[in-house]
Design an enzyme around this catalytic site. Structure first.
Site, mmCIF file in Angstrom:
data_model
loop_
_atom_site.group_PDB
_atom_site.id
_atom_site.type_symbol
_atom_site.label_atom_id
_atom_site.label_comp_id
_atom_site.label_asym_id
_atom_site.label_seq_id
_atom_site.Cartn_x
_atom_site.Cartn_y
_atom_site.Cartn_z
ATOM 1 C CG HIS A 43 -1.416 -2.875 -2.666
ATOM 2 N ND1 HIS A 43 -0.585 -3.714 -1.947
ATOM 3 C CD2 HIS A 43 -1.346 -1.672 -2.042
ATOM 4 C CE1 HIS A 43 -0.049 -3.053 -0.951
ATOM 5 N NE2 HIS A 43 -0.491 -1.816 -0.988
ATOM 6 C CD GLU A 70 -1.541 1.977 -3.613
ATOM 7 O OE1 GLU A 70 -1.184 2.692 -2.670
ATOM 8 O OE2 GLU A 70 -0.911 0.947 -3.960
ATOM 9 C CG HIS A 85 5.214 1.155 -0.032
ATOM 10 N ND1 HIS A 85 5.747 0.556 1.102
ATOM 11 C CD2 HIS A 85 3.993 1.619 0.336
ATOM 12 C CE1 HIS A 85 4.883 0.653 2.093
ATOM 13 N NE2 HIS A 85 3.814 1.291 1.660
ATOM 14 C CD GLU A 153 -0.059 5.548 0.303
ATOM 15 O OE1 GLU A 153 0.444 5.677 1.450
ATOM 16 O OE2 GLU A 153 -0.391 4.446 -0.167
#
Length: 287
Positions: A43, A70, A85, A153
Site C-alpha cells: 500500500h 499500489e 495520495h 489507483e
C-alpha cells in the site's frame, strides 16, 4: 491479483501510440486458483516502514518481494503524472514552508519542477529527510524487470477530471512496458469512481480494472460491474465469505484493503481473497 483481464485470452491488441502491440496471455479464471496465498500488495509502497509513495517505499516493497506496489496517480499543473495520495500536500511534504504564499496546495496547482524540490520524507522519520516525490515513470523504472507488479489507483480528487484519460494516454506511450507487464500479470488499475474506471477501460480494455469500495457492494452492483470489471476491491471490514464467493462466482478477483493487523490478515487469507493491500507486505512475504 491472480487474474489477467477477462477479455484477454490469446488476443492481439491494437495500436498504441502508433505502434502495433501484440499481447498474448492465458486467462486464469477465478474458480481455478491454485495457490491459497493471496498476493501481497504494498500500500503506497511499503508505507509502514518508509514514507508513502516515495522511492524508498517502492524500493523496500521490491526488496520485501511484494507481488505488487499500489500507488496513486495525480497530474501536475504542467501535465506530469506523479505518485501522490492526498488531495493536498500539507500532510506529507514541506510545501507550506517551501511555498508559503500559495492559496492552495493541490498537486495540480504546481509544476513538476516546483514539486520535485519538496521534502516528502522527514514527516515520517528524520532518516528520510529530503526524500523527494517521484513520478509514475520513476515507479515503473524501479519495478520494471523485477517480480513486483503495479496496481495504480486513479486519484479520486475531484479536481482531476481527466485523470483516467491522462493515465491511459501515458501508458499508450509505453508499449514495451505494457507488453511485458500484461504478459506477466503485473499491471492493473483501480478507482473509487466507477465512471473513471469505465473511461479507462474503454481506452485500454486489456489492462485489468478494479473498483474500490468503502462500503459493501450490492449484488445488483456486482452483476453490473461483472460485465466489464476484473476486480472488486473492498475495505476488509465489509468483506466476508459470502462476498468473496460471489465475486469469484461472477468471474472477478477481490483485493481487500488496508489490512495491517496479523489477525485480520489471517482472516482475509482464510476467506480466499486474491490480494491483500497492506502497509506491511513483509507480513505476507517473509515467513
Amino acid at each position: 491479483m491472480k487474474l489477467a483481464s477477462k477479455r484477454r485470452s490469446g488476443f492481439v491488441v491494437a495500436v498504441l501510440g502508433g505502434l502495433a502491440l501484440a499481447l498474448t496471455s492465458t486467462t486464469v479464471h477465478a474458480d481455478e486458483h491454485t495457490t491459497p496465498t493471496p498476493d501481497a500488495i504494498a500500500h503506497r509502497g511499503s508505507s509502514g516502514m518508509a514514507p508513502e509513495n516515495t522511492a524508498a517505499a517502492i524500493d523496500l516493497a521490491v526488496r520485501q518481494r511484494a507481488d505488487h506496489v499500489e500507488i496513486d496517480v495525480q497530474r501536475t499543473k504542467d501535465g506530469k503524472l506523479i505518485n501522490f495520495h492526498d488531495c493536498t500536500m500539507e500532510r506529507t511534504t514541506n510545501i507550506e514552508d517551501r511555498y508559503p504564499d500559495r492559496p492552495r496546495y493541490r498537486v495540480s496547482d504546481f509544476t513538476w519542477n516546483e514539486l520535485r524540490t519538496l521534502d516528502a520524507g522527514s514527516w515520517f522519520h528524520p532518516t528520510y529527510t529530503g526524500e523527494p516525490l517521484i513520478t509514475l515513470d520513476d515507479v515503473i523504472t524501479r519495478i520494471n524487470h523485477t517480480r513486483t507488479g503495479l496496481l495504480a489507483e486513479l486519484s479520486p480528487c475531484t479536481h482531476h477530471t481527466t485523470i483516467a484519460t491522462d493515465l491511459a494516454n501515458h501508458l499508450k506511450t509505453k508499449p514495451r512496458y505494457l507488453q511485458r507487464a500484461l504478459t506477466r500479470n503485473q499491471l492493473a488499475v483501480q478507482s473509487f469512481h466507477t465512471d473513471d474506471a469505465h473511461t479507462f477501460h474503454t481506452q485500454l480494455p486489456d489492462i485489468p480494472i478494479g473498483i474500490l469500495n468503502a462500503q459493501r457492494p450490492t449484488d445488483t452492483e456486482l452483476l453490473q460491474l461483472s460485465q466489464w470489471a476484473d476486480q472488486i476491491n473492498p475495505q476488509h471490514t465489509v468483506t466476508d465469505q459470502t462476498l468473496v464467493d460471489r465475486i469469484h462466482q461472477l468471474g472477478m478477483d477481490i483485493n481487500v484493503w488496508t489490512v495491517d493487523e496479523p489477525g485480520a490478515i489471517r482472516k482475509m487469507t482464510t476467506l480466499g481473497v486474491d490480494g491483500i493491500i497492506t502497509d506491511y507486505p513483509q507480513t505476507l512475504t517473509q515467513h
